[in-house]
Design a protein around this motif. Sequence first.
Motif, PDB file in Angstrom:
ATOM      1  N   VAL A 160      18.776  -8.160   8.390  1.00  0.00           N
ATOM      2  CA  VAL A 160      18.027  -8.153   7.132  1.00  0.00           C
ATOM      3  C   VAL A 160      17.254  -6.840   7.052  1.00  0.00           C
ATOM      4  O   VAL A 160      16.543  -6.471   7.996  1.00  0.00           O
ATOM      5  CB  VAL A 160      17.053  -9.348   7.069  1.00  0.00           C
ATOM      6  N   ILE A 161      17.404  -6.149   5.939  1.00  0.00           N
ATOM      7  CA  ILE A 161      16.661  -4.908   5.692  1.00  0.00           C
ATOM      8  C   ILE A 161      15.721  -5.190   4.523  1.00  0.00           C
ATOM      9  O   ILE A 161      16.162  -5.300   3.383  1.00  0.00           O
ATOM     10  CB  ILE A 161      17.612  -3.740   5.368  1.00  0.00           C
ATOM     11  N   LEU A 162      14.431  -5.352   4.831  1.00  0.00           N
ATOM     12  CA  LEU A 162      13.445  -5.704   3.818  1.00  0.00           C
ATOM     13  C   LEU A 162      12.764  -4.447   3.286  1.00  0.00           C
ATOM     14  O   LEU A 162      12.185  -3.676   4.053  1.00  0.00           O
ATOM     15  CB  LEU A 162      12.400  -6.657   4.403  1.00  0.00           C
ATOM     16  N   PHE A 163      12.832  -4.260   1.975  1.00  0.00           N
ATOM     17  CA  PHE A 163      12.170  -3.143   1.303  1.00  0.00           C
ATOM     18  C   PHE A 163      10.845  -3.639   0.735  1.00  0.00           C
ATOM     19  O   PHE A 163      10.828  -4.611  -0.019  1.00  0.00           O
ATOM     20  CB  PHE A 163      13.008  -2.655   0.110  1.00  0.00           C
ATOM     21  N   ALA A 164       9.765  -2.967   1.071  1.00  0.00           N
ATOM     22  CA  ALA A 164       8.469  -3.214   0.446  1.00  0.00           C
ATOM     23  C   ALA A 164       8.147  -1.950  -0.345  1.00  0.00           C
ATOM     24  O   ALA A 164       7.952  -0.884   0.242  1.00  0.00           O
ATOM     25  CB  ALA A 164       7.401  -3.476   1.502  1.00  0.00           C
ATOM     26  N   VAL A 165       8.126  -2.064  -1.665  1.00  0.00           N
ATOM     27  CA  VAL A 165       7.986  -0.889  -2.520  1.00  0.00           C
ATOM     28  C   VAL A 165       6.658  -0.949  -3.273  1.00  0.00           C
ATOM     29  O   VAL A 165       6.386  -1.922  -3.977  1.00  0.00           O
ATOM     30  CB  VAL A 165       9.160  -0.803  -3.522  1.00  0.00           C
ATOM     31  N   CYS A 166       5.842   0.090  -3.118  1.00  0.00           N
ATOM     32  CA  CYS A 166       4.585   0.140  -3.863  1.00  0.00           C
ATOM     33  C   CYS A 166       4.901   0.494  -5.317  1.00  0.00           C
ATOM     34  O   CYS A 166       5.934   1.111  -5.611  1.00  0.00           O
ATOM     35  CB  CYS A 166       3.583   1.099  -3.233  1.00  0.00           C
ATOM     36  N   LEU A 167       4.037   0.087  -6.215  1.00  0.00           N
ATOM     37  CA  LEU A 167       4.327   0.234  -7.649  1.00  0.00           C
ATOM     38  C   LEU A 167       4.550   1.677  -8.069  1.00  0.00           C
ATOM     39  O   LEU A 167       5.377   1.951  -8.931  1.00  0.00           O
ATOM     40  CB  LEU A 167       3.216  -0.416  -8.472  1.00  0.00           C
ATOM     41  N   VAL A 168       3.857   2.614  -7.435  1.00  0.00           N
ATOM     42  CA  VAL A 168       4.018   4.016  -7.814  1.00  0.00           C
ATOM     43  C   VAL A 168       5.432   4.527  -7.500  1.00  0.00           C
ATOM     44  O   VAL A 168       5.922   5.454  -8.127  1.00  0.00           O
ATOM     45  CB  VAL A 168       2.926   4.899  -7.167  1.00  0.00           C
ATOM     46  N   ALA A 182       0.833  -1.214   0.000  1.00  0.00           N
ATOM     47  CA  ALA A 182       0.000   0.000   0.000  1.00  0.00           C
ATOM     48  C   ALA A 182       0.863   1.258   0.000  1.00  0.00           C
ATOM     49  O   ALA A 182       0.550   2.241  -0.671  1.00  0.00           O
ATOM     50  CB  ALA A 182      -0.927   0.012   1.209  1.00  0.00           C
ATOM     51  N   HIS A 183       1.922   1.255   0.784  1.00  0.00           N
ATOM     52  CA  HIS A 183       2.863   2.380   0.793  1.00  0.00           C
ATOM     53  C   HIS A 183       4.259   1.841   1.083  1.00  0.00           C
ATOM     54  O   HIS A 183       4.427   0.905   1.851  1.00  0.00           O
ATOM     55  CB  HIS A 183       2.461   3.476   1.794  1.00  0.00           C
ATOM     56  N   THR A 184       5.239   2.431   0.437  1.00  0.00           N
ATOM     57  CA  THR A 184       6.618   1.972   0.551  1.00  0.00           C
ATOM     58  C   THR A 184       7.079   2.040   2.008  1.00  0.00           C
ATOM     59  O   THR A 184       6.845   3.033   2.705  1.00  0.00           O
ATOM     60  CB  THR A 184       7.525   2.830  -0.356  1.00  0.00           C
ATOM     61  N   ALA A 185       7.714   0.953   2.450  1.00  0.00           N
ATOM     62  CA  ALA A 185       8.171   0.867   3.832  1.00  0.00           C
ATOM     63  C   ALA A 185       9.360  -0.084   3.925  1.00  0.00           C
ATOM     64  O   ALA A 185       9.579  -0.908   3.031  1.00  0.00           O
ATOM     65  CB  ALA A 185       7.043   0.381   4.741  1.00  0.00           C
ATOM     66  N   LEU A 186      10.101   0.042   5.002  1.00  0.00           N
ATOM     67  CA  LEU A 186      11.219  -0.851   5.300  1.00  0.00           C
ATOM     68  C   LEU A 186      10.968  -1.532   6.624  1.00  0.00           C
ATOM     69  O   LEU A 186      10.307  -0.966   7.505  1.00  0.00           O
ATOM     70  CB  LEU A 186      12.525  -0.060   5.454  1.00  0.00           C
ATOM     71  N   ALA A 187      11.513  -2.736   6.743  1.00  0.00           N
ATOM     72  CA  ALA A 187      11.540  -3.432   8.030  1.00  0.00           C
ATOM     73  C   ALA A 187      12.969  -3.932   8.212  1.00  0.00           C
ATOM     74  O   ALA A 187      13.622  -4.340   7.252  1.00  0.00           O
ATOM     75  CB  ALA A 187      10.561  -4.593   8.045  1.00  0.00           C
TER      76      ALA A 187
END
Length: 156
Positions: free
Chosen positions: A100-108, A74-79
């Motif tokens: 571990v640095i996980l990037f979750a990137v929204c398509l926009v 839904a919105h770009t975030a890191l964990a």
Amino acid sequence: MNISNVLNIKNIKLNMTAKTKEEAIEELADLLVLDGAVTHKDVFLKDVWLREEQGSTGFENHIAIPHGKSAGVAHTALAIGRTQHQIPWETMDGSDVRCVILFAVCLVDQNATHIRLLSQVSGSLADEEIIEKLLKENDPQKIIDLLLPQDEGINA
């Protein structure tokens, strides 16, 4: 957009139980689901694994940076997650992974924003002193501060 826009202390887990790469990514994805950044975990994880098939996201000095550009975000975030034990992972220097640095990137955000964030994190990880602190620091806010560009850090 910088790290402070996409990372908060709720998405930092300093006592991960994961023993494998799969468990680590899943454990961090769960944090992002709870935070509302990831709305479709199965879609997001599929995209992370597709990216992982293109080449390992293991960095060096016990760090991995898996990431997925996904419609499940839904919105770009890191964990960020850290373990007390080592996780087998294909890394540039052959080291096992403890952070571990996980990037979750929204398509926009998949182009410019994603590249900028990855560049910021990679820039921080080029500093061995920052890596050493990242592997030892127990205050989540200080971990966020470590990844901020130097001109935006607390001591600026």
